[in-house]
Motif scaffolding. Structure first.
Motif, PDB file in Angstrom:
ATOM      1  N   PRO A  51     -19.327  25.781  54.149  1.00  0.00           N
ATOM      2  CA  PRO A  51     -17.883  26.204  54.460  1.00  0.00           C
ATOM      3  C   PRO A  51     -17.251  27.648  53.807  1.00  0.00           C
ATOM      4  O   PRO A  51     -16.436  28.044  54.579  1.00  0.00           O
ATOM      5  CB  PRO A  51     -17.050  24.994  53.834  1.00  0.00           C
ATOM      6  N   HIS A  52     -17.889  27.594  52.713  1.00  0.00           N
ATOM      7  CA  HIS A  52     -17.218  29.027  52.100  1.00  0.00           C
ATOM      8  C   HIS A  52     -17.693  30.156  52.857  1.00  0.00           C
ATOM      9  O   HIS A  52     -17.218  31.248  52.921  1.00  0.00           O
ATOM     10  CB  HIS A  52     -17.712  28.937  50.506  1.00  0.00           C
ATOM     11  N   CYS A  54     -18.611  30.308  56.016  1.00  0.00           N
ATOM     12  CA  CYS A  54     -17.870  30.443  57.228  1.00  0.00           C
ATOM     13  C   CYS A  54     -16.515  31.218  57.016  1.00  0.00           C
ATOM     14  O   CYS A  54     -16.150  32.023  57.649  1.00  0.00           O
ATOM     15  CB  CYS A  54     -17.757  29.065  57.870  1.00  0.00           C
ATOM     16  N   LYS A  55     -15.741  30.700  55.958  1.00  0.00           N
ATOM     17  CA  LYS A  55     -14.380  31.260  55.610  1.00  0.00           C
ATOM     18  C   LYS A  55     -14.511  32.717  55.340  1.00  0.00           C
ATOM     19  O   LYS A  55     -13.743  33.594  55.831  1.00  0.00           O
ATOM     20  CB  LYS A  55     -13.767  30.384  54.486  1.00  0.00           C
ATOM     21  N   GLU A  56     -15.336  33.098  54.623  1.00  0.00           N
ATOM     22  CA  GLU A  56     -15.610  34.436  53.917  1.00  0.00           C
ATOM     23  C   GLU A  56     -16.059  35.363  54.985  1.00  0.00           C
ATOM     24  O   GLU A  56     -15.781  36.649  55.011  1.00  0.00           O
ATOM     25  CB  GLU A  56     -16.540  34.575  52.941  1.00  0.00           C
TER      26      GLU A  56
END
Length: 78
Positions: A51-52, A54-56
């Motif tokens: 998830p991190h 993907c966000k970044e």
């Protein structure tokens, strides 16, 4: 959402951090914007790392599912 027959499953089970994220990043580079890929992992840290990532990177984490021995992430390339 159910997995479609055209959505690739990228099996990264057995790999430890940071390899699932690094390999997912490399695989997404070969896809077109809007393409989706299921990423399967057994690394317990992947529930934080994917998830991190993907966000970044600006990708969309469409779905996260627990599977036997790990997790499955549906990532849409942006």
């Amino acid at each position: 959402m159910t997995r479609s027959s055209t959505t690739e499953i990228y099996d990264l089970r057995g790999l430890k951090c940071p390899l699932p994220v690094l390999k997912t990043r490399r695989r997404l580079q070969g896809l077109k914007t809007g393409d989706r890929i299921w990423v399967e992992t057994s690394d317990p840290l992947a529930v934080i790392d994917i998830p991190h990532f993907c966000k970044e990177a600006g990708h969309v984490l469409v779905e996260t599912t627990t599977i036997a021995g790990g997790n499955r992430f549906l990532v849409e390339k942006r």
